[in-house]
Scaffold this motif. Structure first.
Motif, mmCIF file in Angstrom:
data_model
loop_
_atom_site.group_PDB
_atom_site.id
_atom_site.type_symbol
_atom_site.label_atom_id
_atom_site.label_comp_id
_atom_site.label_asym_id
_atom_site.label_seq_id
_atom_site.Cartn_x
_atom_site.Cartn_y
_atom_site.Cartn_z
ATOM 1 N N TYR A 38 7.562 -13.628 -0.437
ATOM 2 C CA TYR A 38 6.463 -13.975 0.459
ATOM 3 C C TYR A 38 6.485 -15.477 0.695
ATOM 4 N N LEU A 72 3.808 -14.716 5.734
ATOM 5 C CA LEU A 72 2.376 -14.422 5.734
ATOM 6 C C LEU A 72 1.618 -15.158 6.830
ATOM 7 N N ASN A 75 1.955 -12.291 9.340
ATOM 8 C CA ASN A 75 1.360 -11.036 8.885
ATOM 9 C C ASN A 75 0.567 -11.247 7.598
ATOM 10 N N PRO A 76 -0.582 -11.892 7.666
ATOM 11 C CA PRO A 76 -1.335 -12.169 6.441
ATOM 12 C C PRO A 76 -1.836 -10.911 5.729
ATOM 13 N N GLN A 77 -2.004 -9.829 6.430
ATOM 14 C CA GLN A 77 -2.495 -8.598 5.823
ATOM 15 C C GLN A 77 -1.507 -8.005 4.830
ATOM 16 N N LEU A 78 -0.237 -8.389 4.908
ATOM 17 C CA LEU A 78 0.765 -7.845 3.990
ATOM 18 C C LEU A 78 0.643 -8.407 2.579
ATOM 19 N N LYS A 80 -1.917 -8.315 0.699
ATOM 20 C CA LYS A 80 -2.766 -7.455 -0.113
ATOM 21 C C LYS A 80 -1.970 -6.424 -0.904
ATOM 22 N N ALA A 81 -0.921 -5.896 -0.323
ATOM 23 C CA ALA A 81 -0.147 -4.831 -0.966
ATOM 24 C C ALA A 81 0.412 -5.253 -2.318
ATOM 25 N N GLN A 83 -0.662 -8.045 -3.935
ATOM 26 C CA GLN A 83 -1.669 -8.919 -4.549
ATOM 27 C C GLN A 83 -1.175 -10.367 -4.635
#
Length: 120
Positions: A38, A72, A75-78, A80-81, A83
């Motif tokens: 990330y 990120l 795609n900042p939502q990725l 969460k998967a 953590q």
């Protein structure tokens, strides 16, 4: 957007070899490594982490490593998967157990220790 980065060698494959000996009793398999890195755009630390991970994979896991780079910023939502709370972060998905390393991966000996690899 997920972006796959691989070295010039064929990555992500697992081969089995038969052990030497007259009966070839037990085949040995090489582990396949799957890692997710990330990053945040093209920052200096992100680029350093990508380069350091490529170098480590080419040197210590040649032909057995798949790297997935996730930006990120796009795609900042990725985050969460897996953590993710800091970047750059490397997540070793395979072999299990999952391992996480935060930073630009410049301390090669520490990275190898965290990934449970022995230095060459």
């Amino acid at each position: 957007m997920k972006k796959k980065i691989t070295s010039p060698k064929k990555l992500g494959t697992s081969r089995s070899r038969k052990s030497p000996g007259p009966n070839n009793a037990k085949p040995q398999t090489e582990e396949s490594w799957m890692m997710r890195l990330y990053v945040a755009g093209q920052s200096a630390k992100s680029l350093a982490a990508i380069e350091n991970l490529r170098r480590i994979c080419d040197t210590h896991m040649a032909g057995r490593c798949t790297i997935e780079v996730i930006d990120l910023i796009r795609n900042p939502q990725l985050a969460k998967a897996d953590q993710i709370v800091a970047i750059p972060t490397l997540v070793r998905k395979l072999p299990i157990p999952v391992r996480r390393i935060i930073g630009d991966l410049s301390a090669t000996d520490k990275v190898l220790l965290s990934l449970e690899l022995t230095p060459i």
